[in-house]
Design a protein around this motif. Sequence first.
Motif, PDB file in Angstrom:
ATOM      1  N   ILE A   1      45.687 -46.953  18.713  1.00  0.00           N
ATOM      2  CA  ILE A   1      44.420 -47.626  18.970  1.00  0.00           C
ATOM      3  C   ILE A   1      43.388 -46.560  19.302  1.00  0.00           C
ATOM      4  CG2 ILE A   1      43.220 -49.338  20.378  1.00  0.00           C
ATOM      5  CD1 ILE A   1      46.059 -50.390  21.157  1.00  0.00           C
ATOM      6  N   THR A   2      42.323 -46.523  18.523  1.00  0.00           N
ATOM      7  CA  THR A   2      41.250 -45.582  18.811  1.00  0.00           C
ATOM      8  C   THR A   2      40.042 -46.350  19.332  1.00  0.00           C
ATOM      9  OG1 THR A   2      40.518 -45.628  16.487  1.00  0.00           O
ATOM     10  CG2 THR A   2      42.040 -43.882  17.142  1.00  0.00           C
ATOM     11  N   CYS A   3      39.273 -45.677  20.169  1.00  0.00           N
ATOM     12  CA  CYS A   3      38.230 -46.352  20.947  1.00  0.00           C
ATOM     13  C   CYS A   3      36.873 -45.765  20.635  1.00  0.00           C
ATOM     14  CB  CYS A   3      38.509 -46.183  22.438  1.00  0.00           C
ATOM     15  SG  CYS A   3      40.190 -46.629  22.935  1.00  0.00           S
ATOM     16  N   THR A   4      35.921 -46.653  20.422  1.00  0.00           N
ATOM     17  CA  THR A   4      34.554 -46.228  20.185  1.00  0.00           C
ATOM     18  C   THR A   4      33.628 -46.979  21.130  1.00  0.00           C
ATOM     19  OG1 THR A   4      32.883 -45.847  18.476  1.00  0.00           O
ATOM     20  CG2 THR A   4      34.012 -47.948  18.408  1.00  0.00           C
ATOM     21  N   ALA A   5      32.490 -46.396  21.413  1.00  0.00           N
ATOM     22  CA  ALA A   5      31.499 -47.065  22.254  1.00  0.00           C
ATOM     23  C   ALA A   5      30.849 -48.185  21.451  1.00  0.00           C
ATOM     24  CB  ALA A   5      30.446 -46.066  22.717  1.00  0.00           C
ATOM     25  N   GLY A   6      30.619 -49.312  22.127  1.00  0.00           N
ATOM     26  CA  GLY A   6      29.983 -50.439  21.473  1.00  0.00           C
ATOM     27  C   GLY A   6      29.698 -51.524  22.490  1.00  0.00           C
ATOM     28  N   ASN A   7      30.634 -52.461  22.640  1.00  0.00           N
ATOM     29  CA  ASN A   7      30.449 -53.498  23.647  1.00  0.00           C
ATOM     30  C   ASN A   7      30.294 -52.885  25.033  1.00  0.00           C
ATOM     31  OD1 ASN A   7      30.643 -55.743  21.890  1.00  0.00           O
ATOM     32  ND2 ASN A   7      32.878 -55.563  21.874  1.00  0.00           N
ATOM     33  N   VAL A   8      31.104 -51.890  25.337  1.00  0.00           N
ATOM     34  CA  VAL A   8      30.990 -51.073  26.552  1.00  0.00           C
ATOM     35  C   VAL A   8      31.236 -49.624  26.137  1.00  0.00           C
ATOM     36  CG1 VAL A   8      31.597 -52.864  28.231  1.00  0.00           C
ATOM     37  CG2 VAL A   8      33.417 -51.583  27.110  1.00  0.00           C
TER      38      VAL A   8
ATOM     39  N   ASN B   1      40.503 -50.662  29.000  1.00  0.00           N
ATOM     40  CA  ASN B   1      40.805 -52.058  28.655  1.00  0.00           C
ATOM     41  C   ASN B   1      42.022 -52.140  27.749  1.00  0.00           C
ATOM     42  OD1 ASN B   1      38.541 -52.788  30.105  1.00  0.00           O
ATOM     43  ND2 ASN B   1      37.253 -53.163  28.333  1.00  0.00           N
ATOM     44  N   ASN B   2      42.072 -51.262  26.749  1.00  0.00           N
ATOM     45  CA  ASN B   2      43.205 -51.297  25.819  1.00  0.00           C
ATOM     46  C   ASN B   2      44.514 -50.950  26.513  1.00  0.00           C
ATOM     47  OD1 ASN B   2      41.529 -51.952  23.649  1.00  0.00           O
ATOM     48  ND2 ASN B   2      41.103 -49.812  23.196  1.00  0.00           N
TER      49      ASN B   2
ATOM     50  N   GLU C   1      49.819 -45.218  21.441  1.00  0.00           N
ATOM     51  CA  GLU C   1      48.783 -44.220  21.713  1.00  0.00           C
ATOM     52  C   GLU C   1      47.399 -44.864  21.734  1.00  0.00           C
ATOM     53  OE1 GLU C   1      47.246 -39.887  19.966  1.00  0.00           O
ATOM     54  OE2 GLU C   1      48.638 -41.130  18.800  1.00  0.00           O
ATOM     55  N   VAL C   2      46.614 -44.513  22.750  1.00  0.00           N
ATOM     56  CA  VAL C   2      45.222 -44.953  22.869  1.00  0.00           C
ATOM     57  C   VAL C   2      44.356 -43.701  22.977  1.00  0.00           C
ATOM     58  CG1 VAL C   2      43.537 -46.203  24.274  1.00  0.00           C
ATOM     59  CG2 VAL C   2      45.840 -47.138  23.967  1.00  0.00           C
TER      60      VAL C   2
ATOM     61  N   LEU D   1      41.408 -60.249  22.152  1.00  0.00           N
ATOM     62  CA  LEU D   1      42.257 -61.266  21.546  1.00  0.00           C
ATOM     63  C   LEU D   1      42.875 -60.746  20.251  1.00  0.00           C
ATOM     64  CD1 LEU D   1      43.424 -64.106  21.551  1.00  0.00           C
ATOM     65  CD2 LEU D   1      41.328 -64.912  20.427  1.00  0.00           C
ATOM     66  N   ALA D   2      42.117 -59.967  19.489  1.00  0.00           N
ATOM     67  CA  ALA D   2      42.654 -59.388  18.255  1.00  0.00           C
ATOM     68  C   ALA D   2      43.845 -58.478  18.557  1.00  0.00           C
ATOM     69  CB  ALA D   2      41.567 -58.607  17.520  1.00  0.00           C
ATOM     70  N   LEU D   3      43.705 -57.632  19.587  1.00  0.00           N
ATOM     71  CA  LEU D   3      44.784 -56.720  19.948  1.00  0.00           C
ATOM     72  C   LEU D   3      46.009 -57.493  20.438  1.00  0.00           C
ATOM     73  CD1 LEU D   3      46.109 -54.027  20.592  1.00  0.00           C
ATOM     74  CD2 LEU D   3      44.764 -53.937  22.712  1.00  0.00           C
ATOM     75  N   VAL D   4      45.791 -58.452  21.326  1.00  0.00           N
ATOM     76  CA  VAL D   4      46.920 -59.231  21.852  1.00  0.00           C
ATOM     77  C   VAL D   4      47.619 -59.970  20.714  1.00  0.00           C
ATOM     78  CG1 VAL D   4      47.560 -61.162  23.350  1.00  0.00           C
ATOM     79  CG2 VAL D   4      45.955 -59.421  24.177  1.00  0.00           C
ATOM     80  N   TYR D   5      46.844 -60.497  19.780  1.00  0.00           N
ATOM     81  CA  TYR D   5      47.455 -61.187  18.646  1.00  0.00           C
ATOM     82  C   TYR D   5      48.365 -60.246  17.863  1.00  0.00           C
ATOM     83  CZ  TYR D   5      48.130 -62.896  13.954  1.00  0.00           C
ATOM     84  OH  TYR D   5      48.709 -63.242  12.760  1.00  0.00           O
ATOM     85  N   LEU D   6      47.879 -59.053  17.537  1.00  0.00           N
ATOM     86  CA  LEU D   6      48.711 -58.124  16.768  1.00  0.00           C
ATOM     87  C   LEU D   6      49.954 -57.727  17.549  1.00  0.00           C
ATOM     88  CD1 LEU D   6      46.010 -55.846  15.106  1.00  0.00           C
ATOM     89  CD2 LEU D   6      47.344 -57.684  14.048  1.00  0.00           C
TER      90      LEU D   6
END
Length: 342
Positions: free
Chosen positions: A32-39, A47-48, A61-62, A16-21
Amino acid sequence: MPSILMDVDTGIDDALALVYLLSRPEVQVRAITCTAGNVGARQVALNNLALLELCGRQGIEVAIGAEVPLEIPLVTTEETHGPQGMGYAELPPPAQQVSPRHAVDVWVEEARARPGELTGLITGPLTNFALALRREPGLPRLLKGLVIMGGSFNYQGNTTPTAEWNVSVDPHAAKEVFAAYRGLPEDKLPLVCALETTERIELRPEHLRRLGEAAGAGPELVLPGQPDGQLSASGNPLVAALSDAVRFYLEFHRHHGQGYVAHMHDAFAACAAVERTPFATRLATVDVETDSPLLVGTTVADFRGLWGLPPNARIVSGNDPGHCFDELISSVGALARGLGGQ
C-alpha cells in the motif's frame, strides 16, 4: 489469485476499499502506497497501518510517497473525511512502522520483479504513479492492469463544477498518467471509475444495518434522526470503526444537500479491480486541463475519435450498485465476524 498494489489517500471510502480487499481470501494486497489528498501522506500511512492491524493483517508493506502535488500547492479535505481522515473513528496507534522504501520505489521495483502479475489500484491523486512513470516509462506494460478512481465525464464535478477531487488535487499528474497510456493495447488501458458511476454507489443507513447483521453483531443503526457524532455501540471493533467513519461521511453529504447518503467511490473501484461486481466500459481518449483557471482539473473524454488520437482509457459506463453493496457487505461482514469482539 489477484495481486493488488494500492495507492491511496485514506480517506473514508479508501478505508472501506482497503478493508474490502483484505476481506477477500483470494486477493493478495502486495503493498500500500500513500499519497497526500484527503489528508496528508503521513496521516494516510497511519490510517492504513491501523486498518491493517484492526483487520488482523499486519505485515503488508505501507510506504509513503509524494507529500505534495507535482506543481501546485496541496489542498486536503478534512471537512469531508474528518481531522485524521477517518471521520469519527479513532484507531489506536499502529505498532507496525512505515516502510523505509519510498512509494515510487515500491511501484517500480514490485512491477519489475513481477511483470504481468500486479494490478494497480489508485484511489487518490495520481502523484505517486506519475513519478513512478517518470522513473520507469514501461510501467503500463509491466503491470497486469490499472484501475483509477477519478475524473468525471459529461457529469458535474464534486470539487469544481467540472472537476473531480482526486484529479483536481494534482491535475498535472493525471495528465501525465493518461498521456503515458496513449497507443497501448486495449487490455493494458486503465479502467477509469469516474463520478458518473461511482456516485451511484450510495451507502445508506440500511447498508450499515446489514453490515452489523452480517458480522453477527446485530443491526448497526446509524440514522438521520440521531445526533451528529454519535458513536457506535457495536461490540465488533471493525463494525464500530467503519460505522463511526461512515457516519461522518453521511453527515457531510447531508450538510451539502445530497441527503443522508455516502458516495463510496473507492469501494466500487476495489470491487471492479478484482472483478467481483459487473460493469460496462467505453473506450475513450482522455486528457486533463491544467492551464485554465476556470476548468483546471477537468477530465475530457473523446469518445468519438474527434482528436484523431488512439484511446488511452476504458471508462466505466455502467454498474450495478445493488450487486456492489451485496458484495461489500457479505465480504466485509464475514471478515468482521471472524474478528469477533477481540
